[in-house]
Design an enzyme around this catalytic site. Structure first.
Site, PDB file in Angstrom:
ATOM      1  N   ASP A 313     -47.904 -14.199 -21.609  1.00 41.96           N
ATOM      2  CA  ASP A 313     -48.259 -13.577 -20.329  1.00 41.96           C
ATOM      3  C   ASP A 313     -48.676 -12.115 -20.489  1.00 41.96           C
ATOM      4  O   ASP A 313     -48.488 -11.507 -21.542  1.00 41.96           O
ATOM      5  CB  ASP A 313     -47.043 -13.682 -19.391  1.00 41.96           C
ATOM      6  CG  ASP A 313     -47.405 -13.353 -17.952  1.00 41.96           C
ATOM      7  OD1 ASP A 313     -48.595 -13.431 -17.596  1.00 41.96           O
ATOM      8  OD2 ASP A 313     -46.491 -13.010 -17.183  1.00 41.96           O
ATOM      9  N   GLU A 316     -53.925  -9.665 -20.494  1.00 42.03           N
ATOM     10  CA  GLU A 316     -55.324  -9.309 -20.197  1.00 42.03           C
ATOM     11  C   GLU A 316     -55.762  -8.084 -21.005  1.00 42.03           C
ATOM     12  O   GLU A 316     -56.960  -8.015 -21.333  1.00 42.03           O
ATOM     13  CB  GLU A 316     -55.481  -9.055 -18.693  1.00 42.03           C
ATOM     14  CG  GLU A 316     -55.318 -10.304 -17.830  1.00 42.03           C
ATOM     15  CD  GLU A 316     -53.870 -10.792 -17.727  1.00 42.03           C
ATOM     16  OE1 GLU A 316     -52.976  -9.933 -17.859  1.00 42.03           O
ATOM     17  OE2 GLU A 316     -53.651 -11.992 -17.529  1.00 42.03           O
ATOM     18  N   ASP A 431     -51.103 -16.052 -10.782  1.00 39.89           N
ATOM     19  CA  ASP A 431     -50.228 -15.805  -9.629  1.00 39.89           C
ATOM     20  C   ASP A 431     -50.880 -16.160  -8.296  1.00 39.89           C
ATOM     21  O   ASP A 431     -51.292 -15.286  -7.528  1.00 39.89           O
ATOM     22  CB  ASP A 431     -49.790 -14.334  -9.631  1.00 39.89           C
ATOM     23  CG  ASP A 431     -49.002 -13.986 -10.880  1.00 39.89           C
ATOM     24  OD1 ASP A 431     -48.626 -14.917 -11.622  1.00 39.89           O
ATOM     25  OD2 ASP A 431     -48.767 -12.792 -11.121  1.00 39.89           O
TER      26      ASP A 431
HETATM   27  C1  GLC Z   1     -46.595 -12.495 -14.229  1.00 41.89           C
HETATM   28  C2  GLC Z   1     -46.807 -13.984 -14.389  1.00 41.89           C
HETATM   29  C3  GLC Z   1     -45.768 -14.752 -13.607  1.00 41.89           C
HETATM   30  C4  GLC Z   1     -44.372 -14.321 -14.059  1.00 41.89           C
HETATM   31  C5  GLC Z   1     -44.207 -12.820 -13.919  1.00 41.89           C
HETATM   32  C6  GLC Z   1     -42.901 -12.317 -14.495  1.00 41.89           C
HETATM   33  O1  GLC Z   1     -46.855 -12.109 -12.939  1.00 41.89           O
HETATM   34  O2  GLC Z   1     -48.105 -14.349 -14.024  1.00 41.89           O
HETATM   35  O3  GLC Z   1     -45.943 -16.126 -13.802  1.00 41.89           O
HETATM   36  O4  GLC Z   1     -43.410 -14.988 -13.310  1.00 41.89           O
HETATM   37  O5  GLC Z   1     -45.269 -12.157 -14.593  1.00 41.89           O
HETATM   38  O6  GLC Z   1     -42.830 -12.571 -15.844  1.00 41.89           O
END
Ligand code: GLC
Length: 675
Positions: A313, A316, A431
């Site tokens: 995650d 980007e 999200d």
């Molecule tokens: C980002 C991710 C989400 C996750 C959050 C906390 O927003 O896209 O899926 O729950 O980070 O890690």
């Protein structure tokens, strides 16, 4: 046929695996100019359609809007959104001359698809090197030109990621499973209700201080035991890994990265620093091979605890602030002190603290080391190669995990992506919100993702942000049953949305029983599509190109070889109109059982209570179903029943985890008589 046109010396993005393509001569479409900046223009005729661009908002036919490939940490997914987390620069123009075109560049590129002028496309990029691939449909193929173009493109970019079989099982996730106890409660509730489950995701709560590759021992005292206990019940843990590495003495990953110079640097040679979950962090230079090898090896901290799946995650990369943007924001905020905040400065004041998020000028402050297509290594300012950063984190993970667990597939999906990373992992679509319109948004995104090679994908079912409701979750799950990645995930500040929080757990149980009964078929189709460049999920236009009604339908999809789905995506609807492009078998799945009815080609109003899933089987198709089980490792494919009127199906099967994936000797012909 595929032809390439090269401008300058492009950066190696990792997208293309096929060298032997012709240099474009006559076989180009549209016009290219590259005097000051790269631009490709092409006229559009009245009825031309434009497909592709993978992860993006709006229609399946993307004509009439503009998009920018720029991997973005974007929480607003709506009709104005021009960039999401992925950069998928492939489009197909369907018209008198149908062709595909792929822009292989790591930098920002904009697609004006008939937005400024409905009669033309303009694609532009301020790049100094780009490869453009033109794809002409082959003559005399059994499939449509559209499917054929995708197939050629997918050969160009290589085999899509194939997850382990258990990756087709249901995954339950939430930012907010803080302790081992929370995780065990999820398992207890699923098993108590007899609802199948294969994975529980761990969000950043499991880490120590939000440091990637660490485990908070206070909350998860024995991860190895936990993962082994769950695994014996058919459930795997899937922890998150974030790209930013916390700057903290004593944190081994940081110290190693710093000592070896693995983090992205500014022009003065110091590490670039920006804030993410743990606060000030550094960012691994994933486009460097040695950095990938180092980062990939870190996954061992978790595989040693028995972990076999990950989600990557914030790659980007997402940045809440940089040292520079934060200092500027504070300075500006101070300047408002004592002032009369009139209209001219009040809104400026409001926007100042939020102005530090993911700023373009921050992406211009640091450098990545990249490989050029002439083999040379070069430094590039990050913003010029931004779109391959996250994809190379997936690559690092994939290569690392292959080295740690040789011969074994690991579950892996990422938020940021670029064409190329479809070979290294899947993606979830970020999200979204618990909105009805986001069910439809996912539906429209899925076929575009498939065109671009991202087969293992799916949305946060039930919606990530905002509060879900039972009807919304049920309708969304009825779509999710047909997506390779099926995960219910939500943010910590939303209403809990595990199925057992609602009134009718038996409805979810029935839906999951359908999913698990379909898994052998879905897996068989998925693997064969991945190997041959087929599309697992298609717009109707790709199967029925001569049916103009079908070509304009944007809320029904073809799934696997033989299914059509028409999900309900409106609140309080008791059903919906469905168009059948041919005679089909309607399957009504209710309370764990299928009821089949033959329907004629044409329009039908189909009633669909929230407890049911209704889908359709192509007339010539035969769909095998196995008995559902609580997890994929308990599925028995010896005893099959069938849907539809076809006479046979070639079922691909393997052990579900080997990396040696081939169809020879692994296809079993199954027939209805065997029922
Ligand atoms: C980002 C991710 C989400 C996750 C959050 C906390 O927003 O896209 O899926 O729950 O980070 O890690």
């Amino acid at each position: 046929m595929i032809c390439r046109q090269r401008t300058g010396i492009p950066v190696e993005t990792g997208a293309v695996v096929q060298d032997a393509v012709k240099t474009a001569g006559k076989n180009v479409y549209g016009k290219t100019t590259s005097a000051k900046k790269f631009e490709w223009t092409c006229p559009l005729a009245e009825n031309d359609a434009v497909y592709g661009l993978g992860e993006n908002t709006r229609g399946i036919n993307k004509r009439g809007f503009r998009y920018t490939s720029w991997c973005s940490d974007e929480t607003n997914h709506n009709e104005s959104t021009q960039s999401l987390y992925g950069a998928h620069n492939f489009i197909i123009v369907r018209g008198k001359k149908t062709f595909g075109i792929f822009f292989d560049t790591p930098s920002r590129i904009t697609f004006d698809l008939g937005w400024t002028d409905i009669h033309s496309i303009t694609v532009s990029s301020e790049t100094d090197g780009i490869d453009v691939y033109y794809i002409t449909p082959e003559k005399q193929t059994k499939e449509s030109s559209l499917c054929n173009i995708v197939r050629q493109f997918r050969t160009l970019i290589g085999t899509s990621y194939i997850p382990p079989l258990w990756g087709f099982g249901y995954q339950q996730s939430r930012w907010g499973y803080r302790t081992e106890k929370d995780v065990l409660e999820v398992r207890k509730q699923f098993r108590k209700a007899g609802v199948p489950l294969d994975g529980i995701c761990l969000d950043i709560d499991y880490m120590e201080d939000y440091e990637s590759f660490t485990i908070d021992k206070k909350k998860f005292p024995d991860m190895k035991k936990l993962s082994s206990d769950l695994k014996s019940d058919g459930i795997r843990l899937i922890p998150i890994i974030d790209a930013g590495i916390k700057i903290k003495d004593g944190y081994k990953v940081y110290e190693d990265g710093k000592k070896n110079g693995y983090f992205c640097k500014k022009t003065d040679g110091t590490e670039y620093c920006a804030g993410v979950w743990p606060g000030r962090s550094n960012f691994p230079d994933f486009t460097r091979k040695d950095v990938r090898a180092w980062f990939g090896a870190q996954y061992k901290n978790l595989t040693d605890a028995g972990i076999e799946g990950f989600w990557n995650d914030m790659n980007e990369p997402a940045m809440f602030y940089s040292d520079e943007s934060l200092a500027a924001a504070f300075k500006k905020l101070e300047s408002f002190s004592g002032k009369n905040l009139d209209i001219n400065c009040f809104f400026d004041f409001c926007g100042t603290s939020g102005s530090t998020f993911n700023r373009l000028d921050d992406y211009k402050r640091f450098y990545n080391e990249v490989t050029l297509k002439n083999g040379r290594i070069a430094k590039r300012r990050h913003d010029t190669i931004h779109n391959i950063y996250g994809s190379h984190m997936t690559r690092a993970a994939n290569e690392g995990l292959s080295a740690i667990l040789p011969g074994k597939r690991t579950l892996l999906y990422s938020r940021a992506s670029c064409i190329g990373s479809h070979r290294w992992g899947g993606i979830w679509t970020g999200d979204n919100k618990s909105w009805w319109s986001h069910i439809l948004m996912e539906l429209k995104m899925l076929p575009s993702l498939n065109m671009c090679g991202f087969m293992y994908s799916g949305a946060d079912t039930g919606g990530y942000a905002d509060d879900s409701s039972e009807d919304l979750l049920l309708r969304w799950t009825a779509l999710g049953v047909f997506t390779p990645l099926l995960r219910n995930h939500s943010a910590w500040n939303t209403k809990r949305q595990e199925f057992y929080q609602f009134e009718h757990p038996q409805y979810f149980k029935s839906m999951m029983q359908l999913r698990y009964s379909l898994i052998p078929y879905m897996y068989s189709e998925y693997v064969q599509d991945a190997l041959s460049g087929g599309m697992f999920i298609r717009p109707l236009a790709f199967d029925y190109p001569d049916d103009s009604r079908a070509c304009h339908i944007e809320d029904q999809l073809m799934v696997c070889g033989g299914l059509m789905i028409a999900p309900v995506y409106e609140q309080n609807a008791d059903g919906r109109m469905v168009y059948l492009p041919e005679k089909m078998t309607m399957v009504r799945w209710h309370a764990g059982k299928a009821e089949q009815t033959l329907l004629a080609k044409g329009d039908h109003y189909i009633e669909v209570p929230v407890s049911d899933i209704v889908f359709f089987v192509k007339h010539s198709a035969l769909i095998p179903l196995c008995r559902p089980a609580l997890s994929t490792d308990r599925l028995d494919t010896k005893h099959l029943t069938f849907l539809g009127n076809g006479i046979k199906y070639d079922l691909y099967e393997d052990d579900g985890f080997t990396t040696d994936i081939k169809t020879e000797g692994r296809i079993r012909r199954v027939r209805k008589e065997a029922e």
